[in-house]
Design an enzyme around this catalytic site. Structure first.
Site, PDB file in Angstrom:
ATOM      1  N   TYR A 154      39.665  77.971  -7.325  1.00 31.65           N
ATOM      2  CA  TYR A 154      38.855  77.388  -8.387  1.00 31.65           C
ATOM      3  C   TYR A 154      39.659  77.489  -9.676  1.00 31.65           C
ATOM      4  CZ  TYR A 154      34.818  77.603  -5.238  1.00 31.65           C
ATOM      5  OH  TYR A 154      33.950  77.439  -4.188  1.00 31.65           O
ATOM      6  N   LYS A 180      26.696  76.086  -2.747  1.00 33.11           N
ATOM      7  CA  LYS A 180      25.345  76.565  -2.450  1.00 33.11           C
ATOM      8  C   LYS A 180      24.410  75.512  -1.869  1.00 33.11           C
ATOM      9  CE  LYS A 180      26.249  80.584  -3.427  1.00 33.11           C
ATOM     10  NZ  LYS A 180      26.645  81.240  -2.189  1.00 33.11           N
ATOM     11  N   TYR A 220      28.462  84.710  -3.859  1.00 28.00           N
ATOM     12  CA  TYR A 220      29.234  83.704  -3.151  1.00 28.00           C
ATOM     13  C   TYR A 220      29.015  83.782  -1.648  1.00 28.00           C
ATOM     14  CZ  TYR A 220      33.095  80.400  -2.530  1.00 28.00           C
ATOM     15  OH  TYR A 220      33.833  79.276  -2.238  1.00 28.00           O
TER      16      TYR A 220
END
Length: 389
Positions: free
Chosen positions: A200, A296, A384
């Site tokens: 990321y 998610k 996460y």
């Protein structure tokens, strides 16, 4: 036609719910407005939380997943030319896996067909009737013929644009939404991943993500304007921009190639409350949307399936309504936590058009806090890999 549970939507959440209920002897019919091939052609995320992995195993459809998945013990975050690892296994003793949503959906369809459970494709004009009474039913058009299914319950797994959420009256339903001022331009390429873990990236040019599906299939994203168009981006333009947003050591290792899929996805957060009205229950995107930052979407849908599955089993096996009565409350409590993580991670890693110099300094301080603070990393890891159900 009659069944115990009508499931509207033949995506992964509807299929998983149907498979779990089948193994408990609860009959379902799935209604899907597209064809099976169309559903399986959709490219979606591939990060699976621990809870979803365990549910696939409970549903008896994990053999290929367990054999072919990539286990990820952590993830990487970069800012400018710095990069650090967040080691999930070291911090909390857990991990996530990478297994494409298309593959997961394929496994669930194969399992449903193997047991002869009923799925009706290409349905139109679906209507949920009398959901607020004890005997709901669903009408739909299939092959030009109007049909009706009587049932005990309806599970709305038909996504944001489906009929389930809008069946709940406006006087009962309240929607919450935040639209982010950017999107993600993503490509899929038949190239090896640039790194063993996801990266990321925060950069002064905007966010980027380096992800993968398998050892020869990579998924990459760059933040782009909402007004941007796919045709404005050649493959060469995309690779050049991605290289500018990741650390030099990563850019130097990047293997590029022709894209086999390219698309732009807007980012938004959305929650609809309640997730139950009478005998109608909402699951997944029918009730909530999260930004893809943090992976998610499918995983939060899976937690809905978990709560609804347990509630329906409790109803049919024990004649107990406690799970049904508290489904919305329990599901929403976890949904909002997932929304918070996705919102916080999106704010941490992206460039916003109205950010001041002060805002950018604060964002940098937040990233450095995550870099050097083990408590912050542990919080990130817990969210996460997935909060417990």
């Amino acid at each position: 036609m009659r069944t115990q549970v009508v499931i509207i939507g033949g995506g992964p959440s509807g299929l998983l719910l149907g498979q779990l209920l089948h193994r408990k002897g609860i009959e379902t019919v799935i209604l899907e407005r597209k064809t099976r091939d169309y559903v399986l052609a959709r490219i979606r995320a591939g990060i699976l939380e621990t809870g979803l992995v365990n549910m696939m195993r409970e549903a008896g459809v994990s053999e290929r997943m367990d054999r072919e998945c990539f286990v990820h013990h952590g993830t990487c975050i970069s800012y400018e030319n710095e990069m650090f690892d967040i080691d999930f296994h070291k911090l909390i003793g857990q991990n996530v896996i990478v297994y494409g949503q298309t593959e997961l959906t394929h496994d669930l369809y194969d399992a449903r067909e193997a047991v002869g459970a009923k799925t009706i494709f290409e349905v139109e004009d679906v209507k949920i009737c009398d959901a607020d009474r004890d005997a709901p039913y669903v009408t739909f058009n299939s092959g030009g013929v109007e049909q009706r299914i009587d049932c005990d319950f309806v599970a709305g797994c038909d996504g944001f644009h489906g009929v389930s959420r809008t069946t709940i009256p406006d006087t009962v339903r309240k929607d919450f939404e935040k639209v982010f001022p950017f999107g993600w331009l993503g490509i899929l390429s038949e190239t090896p991943p640039v790194h063993d873990e996801l990266i990321y990236a925060n950069s002064n040019r905007g966010f980027a993500l380096c992800s993968m599906r398998n050892e020869n299939l990579s998924r990459y994203y760059v933040q782009c304007a909402l007004t941007d168009k796919v045709e404005n981006w050649s493959d060469e333009d995309f690779w050049d921009e991605l290289k500018r947003r990741v650390p030099e050591a990563i850019a130097d290792k990047l293997v590029t190639g022709p894209s086999i899929e390219k698309s732009i996805a807007p980012l938004r957060s959305f929650v609809s409350e309640p997730m139950r009205w009478g005998r109608l229950f909402l699951c997944g995107d029918a009730a909530h949307i999260v930004p893809p930052t943090g992976a998610k979407g499918l995983n939060t849908a899976a937690s809905d399936v978990h709560y609804l599955y347990e509630a329906l089993v409790q109803f049919y096996q024990d004649n107990e309504t406690n799970g049904i009565d508290h489904y919305s409350q329990k599901a929403l409590a976890r949904v909002w936590k997932a929304e918070r993580f996705s919102w916080a991670t999106t704010n941490l890693l992206h460039r916003f058009p109205d950010q001041s110099e002060f805002d950018l300094k604060m964002q940098r301080a937040e990233i450095e806090s995550l870099h050097y603070n083990e408590v912050a990393q542990k919080w990130f890891a817990q969210n996460y890999v997935g909060l417990p159900y």
